[in-house]
Design an enzyme around this catalytic site. Structure first.
Site, mmCIF file in Angstrom:
data_model
loop_
_atom_site.group_PDB
_atom_site.id
_atom_site.type_symbol
_atom_site.label_atom_id
_atom_site.label_comp_id
_atom_site.label_asym_id
_atom_site.label_seq_id
_atom_site.Cartn_x
_atom_site.Cartn_y
_atom_site.Cartn_z
ATOM 1 N N HIS A 237 -5.241 6.228 2.347
ATOM 2 C CA HIS A 237 -6.327 7.096 2.784
ATOM 3 C C HIS A 237 -5.817 8.401 3.401
ATOM 4 O O HIS A 237 -5.080 8.366 4.384
ATOM 5 C CB HIS A 237 -7.110 6.311 3.823
ATOM 6 N N SER B 152 -11.930 11.826 4.306
ATOM 7 C CA SER B 152 -12.820 10.688 4.470
ATOM 8 C C SER B 152 -14.261 11.182 4.462
ATOM 9 O O SER B 152 -14.580 12.060 3.665
ATOM 10 C CB SER B 152 -12.466 9.996 5.783
ATOM 11 N N ASP C 287 -5.885 3.762 -1.779
ATOM 12 C CA ASP C 287 -7.002 3.919 -0.843
ATOM 13 C C ASP C 287 -8.278 3.348 -1.462
ATOM 14 O O ASP C 287 -8.761 3.874 -2.471
ATOM 15 C CB ASP C 287 -7.195 5.403 -0.534
#
Ligand SMILES: *[C@@H]1O[C@H](CO)[C@@H](O)[C@H](O)[C@H]1NC(C)=O
Ligand SMILES: *[C@@H]1O[C@H](CO)[C@@H](O)[C@H](O)[C@H]1NC(C)=O
Ligand SMILES: *[C@@H]1O[C@H](CO)[C@@H](O)[C@H](O)[C@H]1NC(C)=O
Ligand SMILES: *[C@@H]1O[C@H](CO)[C@@H](O)[C@H](O)[C@H]1NC(C)=O
Ligand SMILES: *[C@@H]1O[C@H](CO)[C@@H](O)[C@H](O)[C@H]1NC(C)=O
Length: 495
Positions: A462, A175, A437
């Site tokens: 994700h 991320s 994602d």
């Protein structure tokens, strides 16, 4: 009390080490949405350690310091032979020590006899550089300072553990930390030999309208048709109509905390954003292998929720959507849906250290990245009630008039010039993304010419590759983990 704010992933907030933060996705903070790595079974965890870090790296003569938290797992390391050092980069939430014993990077560390270290990101978790998070003190919160922290830390650890000059540091992150891993390799190539950058948004984009486009595509991809999307569209149209004709029905079905009669225009935007948010969370974390706060909700996946929405029967679409909204409220222990804009702003104006990190992440979006997940994309599923101005308004209302649209746009532009955005010039970085994602829309999904490979995993959400393996992993995901291991082997110089 449950926070309710329209800011988030990668955020999210328990396992920030690897993509856990509920704040990554700009959206409502809902606990229970994330957790540590699946498979954690109560193993003993390493203790927190504290590193004396500089406050302001842009001013070398400024000698002020603070204590930054980190964790070490040296169980696989042979200090005589000195294999690689794996550095897990912290992000927009507390570091979670459970990642020191579980997760894909730990499996790789076992194979390559790596030393595992995780450094918490400044201003999150327990790493507090300043006495509070007033605007004046937040001036030291930026990706620039975070990268300089990492560089300073690497040098210090090389000394502390008496590591040889040729020991290779490999950065990991998912991320926002996925972006940091690539940027660390870019800015400090003499300190970091290679990086695994998972689900990192390399492009700073203020109006991130693609987010909800991917959410809708993911619903199609996972259910193999239009039914779920159509049902959602219908539900949304019904709600919009009833807000005019029978608002009390919407109030009751969606369990809102206060009547729409007293709602402001921003409240209404926040209401629509909250409903859309539930789907964003569902998609972003679909079937990933994190520890569920509550096994009761383990079965909330795109497929089960779409089944709920498309189940035959006479119930109107909006009621089925309301039933899903109720499940989400229950899951996060909220008695009612608090869509009050003022309440949200009040929470985000709080200058005390809290555990969540929502204000800090909001600050980083206003001053570096944007990433606002607006309803302006080519979709008609969630209406178009939360446009960019709604998010910019939040920057101004929380931090002051200075943080207006021009300011945010210029900040994101600078981030892109500084790091190169999708044209980043790095080698020995593998970029990993999943098709389900929404963040892949801002990431590198095709191999770059200069020796930075990309792995685009069909069907995963994700940071899926960072979690420990699960019996239900797709063959695509299993292959991706193997491919990453092969890159690591090449970089580390082992067969
Ligand atoms: C909700 O409450 C239950 C029971 O008190 C607790 O176990 C759970 O962790 C809470 N969930 C959240 C998200 O706060
Ligand atoms: C490192 O991780 C392994 C694997 O989970 C675990 O058995 C060991 O106890 C950990 N070591 C430390 C110091 O935490
Ligand atoms: C999840 O499982 C529970 C039973 O444990 C069931 O009541 C619920 O309807 C299921 N949820 C979905 C979305 O299928
Ligand atoms: C601000 O946050 C702190 C820490 O979470 C909390 O104790 C305090 O009550 C909050 N203040 C206000 C005015 O909400
Ligand atoms: C794998 O999928 C099966 C069937 O859906 C489910 O019963 C099981 O709990 C899943 N396992 C894990 C670890 O999620």
């Amino acid at each position: 009390m449950q926070l309710h704010f329209s800011i988030t992933c990668m955020i999210l907030i328990i396992s920030n080490v690897a993509c856990g933060s509920k704040h990554f996705r700009i959206g409502r903070s809902k606990g229970g949405n994330l957790g540590g790595p699946g498979g954690y079974g109560g193993e003993q965890l390493p203790p927190a350690q504290w590193f004396i870090q500089k406050l302001d790296h842009s001013s070398p003569s400024d000698l002020r310091t603070w204590k930054q938290r980190y964790f070490v797992n040296d169980s696989f390391y042979d200090f005589n032979n000195q294999g690689p050092v794996f550095l897990m980069i912290g992000g927009e939430g507390p570091a979670d020590a459970r990642w020191m014993v579980k997760g894909a990077w730990i499996d790789y560390a076992k194979k390559f006899n790596a030393l595992c270290i995780n450094l918490e990101h400044r201003y999150y978790g327990e790493s507090h550089p300043t006495e509070d998070i007033s605007i004046k003190n937040l001036q030291y919160l930026s990706s620039y300072q975070a990268l300089a922290d990492l560089a300073n830390f690497i040098n210090a650890m090389n000394n502390k553990y008496r590591l040889r000059n040729d020991v290779r540091w490999i950065a990991f992150g998912g991320s926002y930390p996925g972006s940091l891993a690539a940027w660390l390799r870019l800015k400090y190539p003499h300190l970091v030999y290679a990086a695994v950058s998972s689900s990192g948004p390399l492009l700073a984009k203020v109006n991130f309208m693609e987010y909800y486009e991917v959410v809708v595509d993911a619903l199609r991809e996972k259910t193999g048709g239009e039914d779920c999307v159509n049902e959602l569209k219908m539900a949304h149209n019904q709600i919009t109509t009833m807000m005019k004709t029978h608002p009390s029905v919407v109030e009751k079905e969606f369990r809102v905390c206060k009547s729409f009669e007293s709602a402001s225009a921003n409240d209404i935007k926040n209401f629509y954003n909250s409903i859309a948010d539930d789907f964003a969370d569902l998609v972003q974390y679909n079937e990933d292998n994190r520890i569920s706060a509550d096994t009761k909700y383990r079965n909330l996946t795109i497929n089960t929720v779409c089944n709920m929405l498309t189940s035959p029967g006479s119930e109107p679409a909006y009621k089925k959507l309301a039933a899903f909204n109720s499940i989400i409220l229950d899951k996060s222990n909220q008695t009612c849906l608090d869509y009050s804009y003022d309440n949200m702003i009040k929470e985000l104006r709080n200058m005390s250290w809290g555990s969540e990190g929502a204000r800090q992440w909001m600050y980083q979006t206003c001053t570096e990245f944007g990433f606002y997940q607006t309803s302006s994309g080519e979709i008609e599923v969630f209406g178009n009630d939360f446009t960019l101005d709604f998010f910019i308004q939040q920057c101004e209302d929380i931090f002051g008039r200075k943080y207006n649209a021009d300011f945010v746009a210029a900040s994101a532009d600078w981030t892109n010039s500084n790091y190169g955005a999708l044209d980043i010039s790095v080698s020995r970085v593998v970029f990993v993304h999943g098709s389900v994602d929404p963040w892949h829309a801002l990431g590198i999904t095709e191999t770059l010419d200069n020796g930075a490979p990309a792995i685009y995993i069909k069907g995963t959400a994700h940071c899926a590759n960072m979690y420990p393996p699960s019996e239900n992993d797709s063959s695509n995901l299993i292959e991706a983990r193997v491919e990453i291991e092969q890159y690591l082997a090449g970089w580390i110089g082992q067969p």
